[in-house]
Design a protein around this motif. Sequence first.
Motif, PDB file in Angstrom:
ATOM      1  N   LEU A 170     -55.120 -26.390 -26.284  1.00 46.67           N
ATOM      2  CA  LEU A 170     -53.665 -26.553 -26.286  1.00 46.67           C
ATOM      3  C   LEU A 170     -53.343 -28.026 -26.501  1.00 46.67           C
ATOM      4  O   LEU A 170     -53.908 -28.892 -25.834  1.00 46.67           O
ATOM      5  CB  LEU A 170     -53.074 -26.101 -24.943  1.00 46.67           C
ATOM      6  N   ILE A 171     -52.440 -28.278 -27.425  1.00 42.21           N
ATOM      7  CA  ILE A 171     -52.023 -29.662 -27.681  1.00 42.21           C
ATOM      8  C   ILE A 171     -50.502 -29.735 -27.580  1.00 42.21           C
ATOM      9  O   ILE A 171     -49.792 -28.912 -28.180  1.00 42.21           O
ATOM     10  CB  ILE A 171     -52.459 -30.136 -29.094  1.00 42.21           C
ATOM     11  N   LYS A 172     -50.028 -30.704 -26.833  1.00 42.02           N
ATOM     12  CA  LYS A 172     -48.577 -30.864 -26.754  1.00 42.02           C
ATOM     13  C   LYS A 172     -48.052 -31.505 -28.030  1.00 42.02           C
ATOM     14  O   LYS A 172     -48.567 -32.530 -28.482  1.00 42.02           O
ATOM     15  CB  LYS A 172     -48.200 -31.718 -25.558  1.00 42.02           C
ATOM     16  N   THR A 173     -47.035 -30.888 -28.628  1.00 39.13           N
ATOM     17  CA  THR A 173     -46.391 -31.452 -29.813  1.00 39.13           C
ATOM     18  C   THR A 173     -44.995 -31.923 -29.408  1.00 39.13           C
ATOM     19  O   THR A 173     -44.615 -31.795 -28.233  1.00 39.13           O
ATOM     20  CB  THR A 173     -46.281 -30.405 -30.940  1.00 39.13           C
ATOM     21  N   ASP A 174     -44.237 -32.424 -30.370  1.00 35.21           N
ATOM     22  CA  ASP A 174     -42.883 -32.846 -30.009  1.00 35.21           C
ATOM     23  C   ASP A 174     -41.945 -31.666 -29.748  1.00 35.21           C
ATOM     24  O   ASP A 174     -40.921 -31.809 -29.109  1.00 35.21           O
ATOM     25  CB  ASP A 174     -42.292 -33.795 -31.070  1.00 35.21           C
ATOM     26  N   ASN A 175     -42.313 -30.494 -30.222  1.00 40.47           N
ATOM     27  CA  ASN A 175     -41.444 -29.324 -30.027  1.00 40.47           C
ATOM     28  C   ASN A 175     -42.033 -28.211 -29.182  1.00 40.47           C
ATOM     29  O   ASN A 175     -41.391 -27.195 -28.957  1.00 40.47           O
ATOM     30  CB  ASN A 175     -41.078 -28.723 -31.389  1.00 40.47           C
ATOM     31  N   GLY A 176     -43.254 -28.367 -28.756  1.00 35.85           N
ATOM     32  CA  GLY A 176     -43.864 -27.281 -27.999  1.00 35.85           C
ATOM     33  C   GLY A 176     -45.346 -27.500 -27.785  1.00 35.85           C
ATOM     34  O   GLY A 176     -45.778 -28.617 -27.521  1.00 35.85           O
ATOM     35  N   ILE A 177     -46.096 -26.421 -27.946  1.00 38.16           N
ATOM     36  CA  ILE A 177     -47.538 -26.473 -27.716  1.00 38.16           C
ATOM     37  C   ILE A 177     -48.261 -25.857 -28.909  1.00 38.16           C
ATOM     38  O   ILE A 177     -47.921 -24.754 -29.333  1.00 38.16           O
ATOM     39  CB  ILE A 177     -47.935 -25.665 -26.449  1.00 38.16           C
ATOM     40  N   TRP A 178     -49.226 -26.591 -29.423  1.00 33.04           N
ATOM     41  CA  TRP A 178     -50.042 -26.065 -30.502  1.00 33.04           C
ATOM     42  C   TRP A 178     -51.267 -25.396 -29.885  1.00 33.04           C
ATOM     43  O   TRP A 178     -51.978 -26.000 -29.095  1.00 33.04           O
ATOM     44  CB  TRP A 178     -50.474 -27.173 -31.464  1.00 33.04           C
ATOM     45  N   VAL A 179     -51.500 -24.148 -30.276  1.00 34.90           N
ATOM     46  CA  VAL A 179     -52.611 -23.386 -29.717  1.00 34.90           C
ATOM     47  C   VAL A 179     -53.624 -23.102 -30.818  1.00 34.90           C
ATOM     48  O   VAL A 179     -53.265 -22.612 -31.890  1.00 34.90           O
ATOM     49  CB  VAL A 179     -52.114 -22.043 -29.132  1.00 34.90           C
TER      50      VAL A 179
ATOM     51  N   GLU B 172     -46.940 -28.101 -16.630  1.00 37.13           N
ATOM     52  CA  GLU B 172     -47.531 -29.426 -16.384  1.00 37.13           C
ATOM     53  C   GLU B 172     -47.749 -30.208 -17.679  1.00 37.13           C
ATOM     54  O   GLU B 172     -47.758 -31.435 -17.683  1.00 37.13           O
ATOM     55  CB  GLU B 172     -48.853 -29.305 -15.623  1.00 37.13           C
ATOM     56  N   MET B 173     -47.888 -29.472 -18.786  1.00 34.07           N
ATOM     57  CA  MET B 173     -48.109 -30.170 -20.058  1.00 34.07           C
ATOM     58  C   MET B 173     -46.847 -30.882 -20.543  1.00 34.07           C
ATOM     59  O   MET B 173     -46.918 -31.864 -21.270  1.00 34.07           O
ATOM     60  CB  MET B 173     -48.591 -29.197 -21.135  1.00 34.07           C
ATOM     61  N   PHE B 174     -45.682 -30.353 -20.129  1.00 29.63           N
ATOM     62  CA  PHE B 174     -44.433 -30.951 -20.605  1.00 29.63           C
ATOM     63  C   PHE B 174     -44.145 -32.290 -19.954  1.00 29.63           C
ATOM     64  O   PHE B 174     -43.320 -33.051 -20.432  1.00 29.63           O
ATOM     65  CB  PHE B 174     -43.273 -29.980 -20.408  1.00 29.63           C
ATOM     66  N   SER B 175     -44.805 -32.600 -18.852  1.00 30.38           N
ATOM     67  CA  SER B 175     -44.622 -33.926 -18.249  1.00 30.38           C
ATOM     68  C   SER B 175     -45.594 -34.939 -18.858  1.00 30.38           C
ATOM     69  O   SER B 175     -45.570 -36.116 -18.508  1.00 30.38           O
ATOM     70  CB  SER B 175     -44.812 -33.841 -16.733  1.00 30.38           C
ATOM     71  N   GLN B 176     -46.447 -34.477 -19.756  1.00 33.39           N
ATOM     72  CA  GLN B 176     -47.401 -35.367 -20.420  1.00 33.39           C
ATOM     73  C   GLN B 176     -46.836 -35.834 -21.764  1.00 33.39           C
ATOM     74  O   GLN B 176     -45.833 -35.304 -22.234  1.00 33.39           O
ATOM     75  CB  GLN B 176     -48.717 -34.630 -20.667  1.00 33.39           C
ATOM     76  N   SER B 177     -47.490 -36.807 -22.334  1.00 34.30           N
ATOM     77  CA  SER B 177     -47.002 -37.296 -23.629  1.00 34.30           C
ATOM     78  C   SER B 177     -47.543 -36.437 -24.772  1.00 34.30           C
ATOM     79  O   SER B 177     -48.493 -35.663 -24.602  1.00 34.30           O
ATOM     80  CB  SER B 177     -47.390 -38.768 -23.829  1.00 34.30           C
TER      81      SER B 177
END
Length: 131
Positions: A43-52, A7-12
């Motif tokens: 968890l933060i969405k980055t341009d390449n993945g997820i920052w934990v 679900e995070m990948f559909s977010q900005s």
Amino acid sequence: MIYNVSEMFSQSIGFTKKVNIKSNSSFYEGIGKVLVSEAELNLIKTDNGIWVSGEIPVFIYMECSRCLNKIDLSMQIVLNEEFLTENVKAEDNFTIDDDNHLRLESCLREYIIINKPLKPICIKKCKLMNY
Ligand SMILES: [Zn+2]
């Protein structure tokens, strides 16, 4: 400790989410039994993945390097790691698999191995004797 982050990948980029770690215990290769206490991760969405990021309290079991008594070692693991999607080529990062699962265990294992003391000393006896 597997989290579905689809679900995070559909977010900005910059979208954040908090996830909870439930207390659990299991055997980690090269460490032994690890008890993980409850924790909250960011968890933060980055341009390449997820920052934990977050702090995870763990207990591990080691032997005193002097008297070989068993030690319960409490550690606070400070996690700060970017998990990349598998289509991003990077050598030293943890990845999110095709099913959008972020698997925390191998990452936590590495952090514990890096942070655990090489020569732990038991407090009861050896630290007091100071020999
Ligand atoms: Zn000792």
